[in-house]
Motif scaffolding. Structure first.
Motif, PDB file in Angstrom:
ATOM      1  N   VAL A 250      -5.778   1.895  -1.430  1.00  0.00           N
ATOM      2  CA  VAL A 250      -5.901   0.439  -1.499  1.00  0.00           C
ATOM      3  C   VAL A 250      -7.176   0.054  -0.758  1.00  0.00           C
ATOM      4  CG1 VAL A 250      -4.916  -1.763  -0.756  1.00  0.00           C
ATOM      5  CG2 VAL A 250      -3.422   0.035  -1.671  1.00  0.00           C
TER       6      VAL A 250
ATOM      7  N   SER B  58      -8.354  -3.249  -0.712  1.00  0.00           N
ATOM      8  CA  SER B  58      -8.164  -4.594  -0.186  1.00  0.00           C
ATOM      9  C   SER B  58      -6.747  -5.059  -0.506  1.00  0.00           C
ATOM     10  CB  SER B  58      -9.181  -5.562  -0.791  1.00  0.00           C
ATOM     11  OG  SER B  58      -9.005  -6.873  -0.281  1.00  0.00           O
TER      12      SER B  58
ATOM     13  N   SER C 122      -7.367  -4.181   3.562  1.00  0.00           N
ATOM     14  CA  SER C 122      -7.576  -2.960   4.323  1.00  0.00           C
ATOM     15  C   SER C 122      -8.282  -3.358   5.611  1.00  0.00           C
ATOM     16  CB  SER C 122      -8.405  -1.955   3.511  1.00  0.00           C
ATOM     17  OG  SER C 122      -9.713  -2.460   3.274  1.00  0.00           O
TER      18      SER C 122
ATOM     19  N   ILE D 210      -3.756  -7.376  -4.488  1.00  0.00           N
ATOM     20  CA  ILE D 210      -3.907  -6.056  -3.876  1.00  0.00           C
ATOM     21  C   ILE D 210      -4.647  -5.181  -4.870  1.00  0.00           C
ATOM     22  CG2 ILE D 210      -2.681  -4.028  -3.003  1.00  0.00           C
ATOM     23  CD1 ILE D 210      -0.338  -5.905  -2.308  1.00  0.00           C
TER      24      ILE D 210
ATOM     25  N   LYS E  29       4.699  -1.862  -0.575  1.00  0.00           N
ATOM     26  CA  LYS E  29       4.402  -2.787   0.518  1.00  0.00           C
ATOM     27  C   LYS E  29       5.269  -2.504   1.738  1.00  0.00           C
ATOM     28  CE  LYS E  29       4.949  -6.220  -2.439  1.00  0.00           C
ATOM     29  NZ  LYS E  29       5.047  -7.590  -3.032  1.00  0.00           N
TER      30      LYS E  29
ATOM     31  N   TRP F 231       2.022 -13.312  -0.720  1.00  0.00           N
ATOM     32  CA  TRP F 231       2.142 -12.908   0.684  1.00  0.00           C
ATOM     33  C   TRP F 231       2.321 -14.155   1.529  1.00  0.00           C
ATOM     34  CZ3 TRP F 231      -1.388 -13.591   4.917  1.00  0.00           C
ATOM     35  CH2 TRP F 231      -1.061 -12.862   6.074  1.00  0.00           C
TER      36      TRP F 231
ATOM     37  N   LEU G  80       1.067  -0.985   3.416  1.00  0.00           N
ATOM     38  CA  LEU G  80       0.530  -0.834   2.065  1.00  0.00           C
ATOM     39  C   LEU G  80       0.191   0.609   1.748  1.00  0.00           C
ATOM     40  CD1 LEU G  80      -1.959  -3.801   1.411  1.00  0.00           C
ATOM     41  CD2 LEU G  80       0.251  -3.363   0.322  1.00  0.00           C
TER      42      LEU G  80
END
Length: 427
Positions: A305, A307, A309, A323, A341, A370, A377
């Motif tokens: 991942v 972002s 991050s 995400i 998540k 969110w 994550l």
């Protein structure tokens, strides 16, 4: 996750226009209903009152100064000297899959050299019918191909074997780039020299060597050499950068970056592996019992991942969140990416921006919401062979912790209520 009236939740459009209640921090991002006139809309701004730069102000286009933070970075303590070192692609700040050459990571064993096209020579020798020497202009006359490939250093994520170390996707996973390469297939050049003298090709090898002071060289099985290797002289439509092997480099799709020899000067057909420094004392994987795996060329399925991050925290407040990240496999195309998540307890299938392509990066997205909750994550890639990216525990059970190469474990970012993220281990 949808945001329509059907489930009594506000739509994304309503949310962004301020028609719905928003969480703290969204006002600063411009998501809430304006309390009054916005001067950036109602007042004439300076940039609209003067003329800008002319068409020749920057003959070679450069990023605008407001994106000055999107650059390669190194970690000084990783190596003794920057001449034989590495820096990292800012994958946390990029989108799509194509890496700009100016952002693509560098790895040098004796520094980046300046070699003019007119001084370039490529020799093919060994078990060939006719030893040949090509100039740069000679290479341009052969039938040309274009392919998008990722190049990943075998040591990418290597610092994470023993635990969470480097705080940022750029530093944990940034020894990778993905570019469109143009050039001549290695098969074409080998066939030009003739392979009858080599006899049965099933046990033959090709040794490739660079022109820099380190004389970096690697042995490649003939089967791979004749399959998809590319002698490249362009990347993303333009000449290779100096740090990427200008004027000519080798691409070995899906295999570790050390084999992508830069400043390619010699191709030798042999009847055995040369056993060079780069394939004996280096680029082998030491197991827990002290023995080492060899010939671990292919890069297994992997993802991260990018972002949110550590270098790309959530700044826009509560509500809709995208995400996103990257996935790749040296054994074929990515078929699916799941995102968790909660540290791997539950998984959601992400959306691939485009169908996965062999030996190329795939961008994935998970459109979610969110509201300040903590997240652990993770992403998990699956390729077309059925291989599933392992957890760090699963990898350690097989490989131990002695290696620095071929770490393709699942990465975890701890996203905190304030939107900041840290590198943690949940394995």
């Amino acid at each position: 996750m949808t945001f329509g009236f059907k489930d009594k939740k506000p739509s994304r459009r309503q949310f962004l226009s301020g028609a719905a209640a928003v969480g703290a921090g969204a006002v600063a991002a411009g998501a809430a209903r304006a309390a009054g006139p916005d001067p950036l809309i109602t007042e004439v701004q300076e940039w609209a009152t003067i003329t800008g730069e002319g068409v020749d102000a920057t003959p070679y286009g450069l990023p605008i100064k407001y994106e000055a933070d999107v650059v390669r970075r190194n970690v000084p303590w990783l190596t003794a000297d920057p001449i034989s070192s590495i820096n990292f692609t800012p994958i946390h700040a990029l989108d799509g899959t194509i890496t700009p050459q100016g952002c693509a990571f560098e790895r040098h064993h004796s520094g980046a050299i300046e070699l003019r096209k007119r001084d370039y020579r490529l020799m093919i020798n060994g078990l060939v019918d006719t030893p040949l020497v090509f100039t740069y202009e000679d290479l341009e006359r052969f039938p040309r191909e274009n392919h998008v490939y990722f190049c990943e250093c075998a040591a990418n994520t290597g610092m994470e074997w023993a635990g969470a170390q480097l705080n940022g996707a750029q530093f944990t996973h940034g020894m990778i780039h993905n570019m469109e390469y143009s050039g001549v297939t290695l098969r074409t050049l080998l066939e030009e020299a003739g392979l009858d003298a080599a006899g049965d090709l099933k046990d033959k090898w090709v040794y490739v060597e660079g022109a820099d002071a380190s004389s970096n060289g690697r042995s490649i099985p003939m089967e791979k050499a004749l399959d998809d290797c590319l002698v490249a002289f362009k990347a993303n439509g333009e000449a290779l950068r100096k740090e990427h092997g200008y004027p000519v480099r080798l691409c070995v799709p899906g295999w570790e970056g050390n084999m992508w020899v830069k400043w390619l000067r010699r191709i030798e057909v042999t009847d055995q592996a040369v056993q060079s420094r780069e394939e004996t004392s280096k680029y082998t994987d030491t197991l827990a019992d002290g023995t080492s795996r060899k010939w671990t060329w292919a890069m297994d399925a992997k993802s991260v991942v990018t972002s949110p991050s550590p270098q790309s925290p959530i700044k826009h407040g509560h509500g809709p969140l995208v995400i996103t990240g990257l996935a790749w496999s040296g054994r074929g195309a990515i078929k699916r990416v799941d995102v968790s998540k909660d540290g791997g307890k539950t998984w959601e299938t992400a959306r691939l921006a485009a169908p996965g392509e062999k030996m190329a990066l795939t961008r994935f997205y998970l459109d979610t919401e969110w509201n300040g909750e903590e997240m652990l994550l993770q992403s998990r890639a699956m390729d077309e062979t059925g291989y599933v990216q392992p957890t760090k525990t699963q990898l350690r059970e097989v490989r131990g912790e002695n290696s620095i190469y071929h770490n393709n474990c699942i990465q975890t970012w701890w996203v905190q209520p304030n939107g900041e993220a840290e590198n943690v281990e949940v394995s």
